[in-house]
Design a protein around this motif. Structure first.
Motif, PDB file in Angstrom:
ATOM      1  N   CYS A 168      77.192  17.353  -1.262  1.00  0.00           N
ATOM      2  CA  CYS A 168      78.341  17.912  -1.971  1.00  0.00           C
ATOM      3  C   CYS A 168      78.241  17.456  -3.416  1.00  0.00           C
ATOM      4  N   ALA A 169      77.778  18.347  -4.272  1.00  0.00           N
ATOM      5  CA  ALA A 169      77.589  18.026  -5.685  1.00  0.00           C
ATOM      6  C   ALA A 169      78.856  18.362  -6.457  1.00  0.00           C
ATOM      7  N   ALA A 170      79.352  17.392  -7.206  1.00  0.00           N
ATOM      8  CA  ALA A 170      80.609  17.569  -7.922  1.00  0.00           C
ATOM      9  C   ALA A 170      80.382  17.652  -9.426  1.00  0.00           C
ATOM     10  N   SER A 171      81.150  18.500 -10.052  1.00  0.00           N
ATOM     11  CA  SER A 171      81.254  18.494 -11.514  1.00  0.00           C
ATOM     12  C   SER A 171      82.731  18.409 -11.848  1.00  0.00           C
ATOM     13  N   GLY A 172      83.033  17.616 -12.864  1.00  0.00           N
ATOM     14  CA  GLY A 172      84.422  17.465 -13.267  1.00  0.00           C
ATOM     15  C   GLY A 172      85.171  16.337 -12.581  1.00  0.00           C
ATOM     16  N   LEU A 173      84.520  15.632 -11.679  1.00  0.00           N
ATOM     17  CA  LEU A 173      85.128  14.462 -11.040  1.00  0.00           C
ATOM     18  C   LEU A 173      84.017  13.573 -10.497  1.00  0.00           C
ATOM     19  N   THR A 174      84.389  12.350 -10.145  1.00  0.00           N
ATOM     20  CA  THR A 174      83.437  11.442  -9.515  1.00  0.00           C
ATOM     21  C   THR A 174      84.018  10.951  -8.198  1.00  0.00           C
ATOM     22  N   PHE A 175      83.133  10.646  -7.261  1.00  0.00           N
ATOM     23  CA  PHE A 175      83.579  10.199  -5.948  1.00  0.00           C
ATOM     24  C   PHE A 175      83.951   8.725  -5.937  1.00  0.00           C
TER      25      PHE A 175
ATOM     26  N   ALA B 238      75.387   7.670  -9.161  1.00  0.00           N
ATOM     27  CA  ALA B 238      76.135   8.313 -10.239  1.00  0.00           C
ATOM     28  C   ALA B 238      77.515   8.773  -9.784  1.00  0.00           C
ATOM     29  N   GLU B 239      77.748   8.716  -8.478  1.00  0.00           N
ATOM     30  CA  GLU B 239      79.029   9.105  -7.868  1.00  0.00           C
ATOM     31  C   GLU B 239      79.353  10.584  -8.066  1.00  0.00           C
ATOM     32  N   LYS B 240      78.299  11.379  -8.279  1.00  0.00           N
ATOM     33  CA  LYS B 240      78.509  12.799  -8.485  1.00  0.00           C
ATOM     34  C   LYS B 240      78.151  13.619  -7.251  1.00  0.00           C
ATOM     35  N   THR B 241      77.468  13.003  -6.308  1.00  0.00           N
ATOM     36  CA  THR B 241      77.082  13.704  -5.089  1.00  0.00           C
ATOM     37  C   THR B 241      77.467  12.859  -3.880  1.00  0.00           C
ATOM     38  N   ALA B 242      78.124  13.495  -2.935  1.00  0.00           N
ATOM     39  CA  ALA B 242      78.449  12.845  -1.670  1.00  0.00           C
ATOM     40  C   ALA B 242      77.626  13.507  -0.573  1.00  0.00           C
ATOM     41  N   TYR B 243      77.333  12.730   0.455  1.00  0.00           N
ATOM     42  CA  TYR B 243      76.485  13.209   1.534  1.00  0.00           C
ATOM     43  C   TYR B 243      77.188  13.031   2.880  1.00  0.00           C
ATOM     44  N   LEU B 244      76.883  13.935   3.786  1.00  0.00           N
ATOM     45  CA  LEU B 244      77.304  13.788   5.177  1.00  0.00           C
ATOM     46  C   LEU B 244      76.044  13.806   6.024  1.00  0.00           C
ATOM     47  N   GLN B 245      75.681  12.653   6.539  1.00  0.00           N
ATOM     48  CA  GLN B 245      74.536  12.539   7.428  1.00  0.00           C
ATOM     49  C   GLN B 245      75.016  12.780   8.848  1.00  0.00           C
ATOM     50  N   MET B 246      74.410  13.740   9.509  1.00  0.00           N
ATOM     51  CA  MET B 246      74.807  14.077  10.872  1.00  0.00           C
ATOM     52  C   MET B 246      73.604  13.907  11.797  1.00  0.00           C
TER      53      MET B 246
END
Length: 122
Positions: A22-29, A75-83
């Motif tokens: 989940c790549a984010a722009s405009g916010l950080t995780f 960088a806190e710009k991408t979150a991951y879900l490992q399944m």
């Protein structure tokens, strides 16, 4: 302007693994919590997992406990879900969302991605 873009979905055999991004722009995780939801054809959108690094809270649906892990990049710009240990019943469109706190309620999230398809073959 905030935008979330999911990727990493695909076709996998039962018992296999996938990592969704989940790549984010405009916010950080680091500031926003991330939630993952899924929607199978003809069904409601269901909660999967959520995590807030700000509060340290992680939530998982009973259906995926022990099989999913949420992480983020430095960088806190991408979150991951490992399944892992995927099952045919995990087949759905998976959505990431960002909000002020980790929650199993989709109403707690302000921003949503467009979804990525996960198909688990038996």
């Amino acid at each position: 302007q905030v935008q979330l873009v999911e990727s990493g979905g695909g076709l996998v055999q039962a018992g296999g693994s996938l990592r969704l991004s989940c790549a984010a722009s405009g916010l950080t995780f680091g500031t926003y919590a991330v939630g993952w939801f899924r929607q199978a054809p003809g069904k409601d959108r269901d909660f999967v997992s959520a995590r807030s690094w700000r509060t340290g809270m992680t939530l998982n649906a009973d259906s995926v406990k022990g099989r999913v892990t949420i992480s983020k990049d430095n960088a806190e710009k991408t979150a991951y879900l490992q399944m892992d240990s995927l099952k045919p019943e995990d087949t759905a469109v998976y959505y990431c969302a960002a909000g002020p706190r980790s929650s199993s309620s989709n109403y707690e999230y302000n921003y949503w991605g467009q979804g990525t398809q996960v198909t688990v073959a038996s």
